[in-house]
Scaffold this motif. Sequence first.
Motif, PDB file in Angstrom:
ATOM      1  N   LYS A 132      -0.544  11.766  14.087  1.00 51.41           N
ATOM      2  CA  LYS A 132      -0.928  11.996  12.697  1.00 51.41           C
ATOM      3  C   LYS A 132      -1.068  10.656  11.992  1.00 51.41           C
ATOM      4  O   LYS A 132      -0.480   9.652  12.404  1.00 51.41           O
ATOM      5  N   ALA A 133      -1.834  10.634  10.934  1.00 46.28           N
ATOM      6  CA  ALA A 133      -2.028   9.405  10.170  1.00 46.28           C
ATOM      7  C   ALA A 133      -1.766   9.665   8.691  1.00 46.28           C
ATOM      8  O   ALA A 133      -2.124  10.725   8.157  1.00 46.28           O
ATOM      9  N   VAL A 134      -1.136   8.708   8.037  1.00 47.85           N
ATOM     10  CA  VAL A 134      -0.925   8.725   6.595  1.00 47.85           C
ATOM     11  C   VAL A 134      -1.590   7.483   6.033  1.00 47.85           C
ATOM     12  O   VAL A 134      -1.264   6.354   6.447  1.00 47.85           O
ATOM     13  N   HIS A 135      -2.525   7.656   5.116  1.00 42.67           N
ATOM     14  CA  HIS A 135      -3.266   6.535   4.546  1.00 42.67           C
ATOM     15  C   HIS A 135      -2.688   6.152   3.187  1.00 42.67           C
ATOM     16  O   HIS A 135      -2.711   6.944   2.242  1.00 42.67           O
ATOM     17  N   ASP A 136      -2.160   4.945   3.157  1.00 40.23           N
ATOM     18  CA  ASP A 136      -1.591   4.387   1.930  1.00 40.23           C
ATOM     19  C   ASP A 136      -2.697   3.604   1.225  1.00 40.23           C
ATOM     20  O   ASP A 136      -3.028   2.478   1.603  1.00 40.23           O
ATOM     21  N   LEU A 137      -3.264   4.196   0.174  1.00 36.43           N
ATOM     22  CA  LEU A 137      -4.404   3.597  -0.533  1.00 36.43           C
ATOM     23  C   LEU A 137      -4.003   3.106  -1.926  1.00 36.43           C
ATOM     24  O   LEU A 137      -4.789   3.149  -2.864  1.00 36.43           O
ATOM     25  N   ALA A 138      -2.790   2.608  -2.030  1.00 36.71           N
ATOM     26  CA  ALA A 138      -2.266   2.180  -3.334  1.00 36.71           C
ATOM     27  C   ALA A 138      -3.159   1.137  -3.996  1.00 36.71           C
ATOM     28  O   ALA A 138      -3.285   1.105  -5.230  1.00 36.71           O
ATOM     29  N   TYR A 139      -3.791   0.251  -3.187  1.00 34.32           N
ATOM     30  CA  TYR A 139      -4.593  -0.832  -3.742  1.00 34.32           C
ATOM     31  C   TYR A 139      -6.100  -0.574  -3.658  1.00 34.32           C
ATOM     32  O   TYR A 139      -6.886  -1.503  -3.892  1.00 34.32           O
ATOM     33  N   TYR A 140      -6.494   0.637  -3.337  1.00 37.14           N
ATOM     34  CA  TYR A 140      -7.924   0.927  -3.219  1.00 37.14           C
ATOM     35  C   TYR A 140      -8.490   1.281  -4.593  1.00 37.14           C
ATOM     36  O   TYR A 140      -8.864   2.428  -4.870  1.00 37.14           O
ATOM     37  N   TRP A 141      -8.532   0.247  -5.451  1.00 41.71           N
ATOM     38  CA  TRP A 141      -9.046   0.378  -6.819  1.00 41.71           C
ATOM     39  C   TRP A 141      -9.962  -0.809  -7.117  1.00 41.71           C
ATOM     40  O   TRP A 141      -9.806  -1.891  -6.526  1.00 41.71           O
ATOM     41  N   PRO A 142     -10.916  -0.659  -8.026  1.00 43.08           N
ATOM     42  CA  PRO A 142     -11.967  -1.683  -8.217  1.00 43.08           C
ATOM     43  C   PRO A 142     -11.472  -3.055  -8.653  1.00 43.08           C
ATOM     44  O   PRO A 142     -12.186  -4.043  -8.456  1.00 43.08           O
ATOM     45  N   GLN A 143     -10.288  -3.169  -9.252  1.00 42.85           N
ATOM     46  CA  GLN A 143      -9.828  -4.503  -9.665  1.00 42.85           C
ATOM     47  C   GLN A 143      -9.370  -5.346  -8.481  1.00 42.85           C
ATOM     48  O   GLN A 143      -9.262  -6.572  -8.598  1.00 42.85           O
ATOM     49  N   TYR A 144      -9.117  -4.693  -7.332  1.00 41.41           N
ATOM     50  CA  TYR A 144      -8.626  -5.416  -6.157  1.00 41.41           C
ATOM     51  C   TYR A 144      -9.658  -5.547  -5.042  1.00 41.41           C
ATOM     52  O   TYR A 144      -9.634  -6.535  -4.297  1.00 41.41           O
ATOM     53  N   THR A 145     -10.520  -4.570  -4.900  1.00 39.91           N
ATOM     54  CA  THR A 145     -11.407  -4.540  -3.737  1.00 39.91           C
ATOM     55  C   THR A 145     -12.662  -3.736  -4.066  1.00 39.91           C
ATOM     56  O   THR A 145     -12.626  -2.847  -4.931  1.00 39.91           O
ATOM     57  N   PRO A 146     -13.789  -4.025  -3.420  1.00 48.20           N
ATOM     58  CA  PRO A 146     -14.979  -3.200  -3.644  1.00 48.20           C
ATOM     59  C   PRO A 146     -14.779  -1.778  -3.118  1.00 48.20           C
ATOM     60  O   PRO A 146     -14.200  -1.586  -2.047  1.00 48.20           O
ATOM     61  N   ILE A 147     -15.219  -0.805  -3.880  1.00 47.81           N
ATOM     62  CA  ILE A 147     -15.140   0.603  -3.461  1.00 47.81           C
ATOM     63  C   ILE A 147     -16.392   0.902  -2.651  1.00 47.81           C
ATOM     64  O   ILE A 147     -17.486   1.106  -3.206  1.00 47.81           O
ATOM     65  N   GLY A 190     -18.099  -7.141  -0.560  1.00 47.22           N
ATOM     66  CA  GLY A 190     -18.848  -5.959  -0.156  1.00 47.22           C
ATOM     67  C   GLY A 190     -19.511  -5.329  -1.357  1.00 47.22           C
ATOM     68  O   GLY A 190     -19.238  -5.692  -2.513  1.00 47.22           O
ATOM     69  N   ARG A 191     -20.371  -4.387  -1.085  1.00 48.05           N
ATOM     70  CA  ARG A 191     -21.075  -3.683  -2.153  1.00 48.05           C
ATOM     71  C   ARG A 191     -20.143  -2.660  -2.769  1.00 48.05           C
ATOM     72  O   ARG A 191     -19.666  -1.732  -2.095  1.00 48.05           O
ATOM     73  N   CYS A 192     -19.851  -2.806  -4.045  1.00 51.26           N
ATOM     74  CA  CYS A 192     -18.947  -1.883  -4.730  1.00 51.26           C
ATOM     75  C   CYS A 192     -19.763  -0.758  -5.371  1.00 51.26           C
ATOM     76  O   CYS A 192     -20.576  -1.006  -6.279  1.00 51.26           O
ATOM     77  N   ASN A 193     -19.564   0.454  -4.902  1.00 52.67           N
ATOM     78  CA  ASN A 193     -20.294   1.596  -5.446  1.00 52.67           C
ATOM     79  C   ASN A 193     -19.905   1.891  -6.893  1.00 52.67           C
ATOM     80  O   ASN A 193     -20.706   2.417  -7.660  1.00 52.67           O
ATOM     81  N   PHE A 194     -18.690   1.554  -7.264  1.00 49.47           N
ATOM     82  CA  PHE A 194     -18.239   1.809  -8.627  1.00 49.47           C
ATOM     83  C   PHE A 194     -18.892   0.834  -9.616  1.00 49.47           C
ATOM     84  O   PHE A 194     -19.434   1.229 -10.638  1.00 49.47           O
TER      85      PHE A 194
END
Length: 509
Positions: free
Chosen positions: A311-326, A437-441
């Motif tokens: 099983k996998a658990v994805h920790d996406l705490a930092y997957y927000w536009p101020q830190y990284t391209p969406i 990267g290309r940020c869709n947001f």
Amino acid sequence: MAAPRRRTSAELQVNGGLMPPSAHVIASPRGSGSGGAPCREEHAVTANGGGPALRGAKPRGGGSVCSATKTSGRRRPAGRMPLWRVFIFVSVALNVAALPLLLHQYIVSHPHHPGVISPDQQHHACAPPPGTSGAAARAPSTGKPSVTSDSVINLDHGDPTMFEAFWRETGDAAELVIPGWQTMSYFSDVGNVCWFMEPLFDQQVRRLHRTVGNAAVDGYHVLVGTGSTQLFMAALYALSPADAAEPTSVVSTAPYYSSYPAVTDFLRSGLFRWAGDANSFVGDAYIELVCSPNNPDGAIRDAVLSSGAGKAVHDLAYYWPQYTPITRRADHDIMLFTVSKSTGHAGTRIGWALVKDREVARRMTKFVELNTIGVSKDSQLRAAKVLSAVSDGYVDGDASRHRLFDFGRRKMVERWRMLREAAAASGIFSLPAETSGRCNFANETAANNPAFAWLRCDREDVEDCAGFLRGHKILTRSGNQFGADPSRTCIYGREATPAWSVEQFRMAN
């Protein structure tokens, strides 16, 4: 029949001093016989509520306790105040007047007695510290002392107060008043799998993800937790078979988030145990933790293991536009988020999970129920208000609105520029290459600017980068805590004066 008489001042004397006045001083019972008949013995209740006092007491000089007025039968002139009332009034006045003097004397003679605050103490308690303005003195404490040349810079953990400047400008957009009668019940939505989650929080979580486009929400159960760490533990509980012969192995690709091993093994559970780097794991049954962007190196991660029993658990705490391209809308089975990283409200202690499978969601909810009997409704309502304010900033493309992600990206770009300059100036430190990267947001190309930096010390005589920096009053987290070489160290973003970090790096050279 003799008229009832009142006590005189002489009858209230005890050992030569006046008794404190009492509301229970009583008149004598009526006597019998002619006006010249002797008065009967009388009783007075003491001021402290004690028993009879002054039984048969006589006035000074040995005279009778009966007043001359009463024994002679003469009437008191109309409108004249009775003598006993005069004495009671005088006694009360003297006691009230003496009270401030007694208190002053006690304070002077007992300046350090518990509960006694001297005038000097009052002055120091009310006055702001030297060099502090009145507004600053009234501000809530953040636990951060002022920075001096002797300060130790603590970059061992992050603190997202850099967002405070943004929220100060939003006015009442994120303010909330909770009436005293509200949020009293344990229950919020008994028809939901997560029965203690406020419906408004559920709505605003889904709205924000649809606005940003970083995670799918349709077909998912939203669960709330006291921070994402509680939901991480809930996921381990939900995914570990209760009847397994051995604890389920928990793994993550190195360098992994340093808290994963500690949190996994903290309670020494018989359901799961930490098993280290996913790249070196051998077996079919496991739970893989995927942090993306990865803490500590900021890399975009996918699961490296593949097994029907895994099983996998994805920790996406930092997957927000101020830190990284969406770059895409994540749609994993279990995804974890938190307000501390998305909006900066770490003190609110709210995280959430997006979970596809209903049974897994039910088991995760059960863990939170057993662990904390739900999650603070007050915190949920505040988080909902904050998330709503973030989404409102991007309504109709109105650039005049307060936009959190734009503010955060500007901050992170500037900080990373300064950090890279400082590392280059040192000549002995290096950082991961900048990626974009290309940020869709944002609908543009954006660089990856994590809230942490994976720093390497390139000096040949330095094997422990964290230890080397500690010698220069900079605290960081050693690479061996992330399953990596100690020549690496992780530094976390804080609301500190950037010039100090630059200066300390130069000193290290």
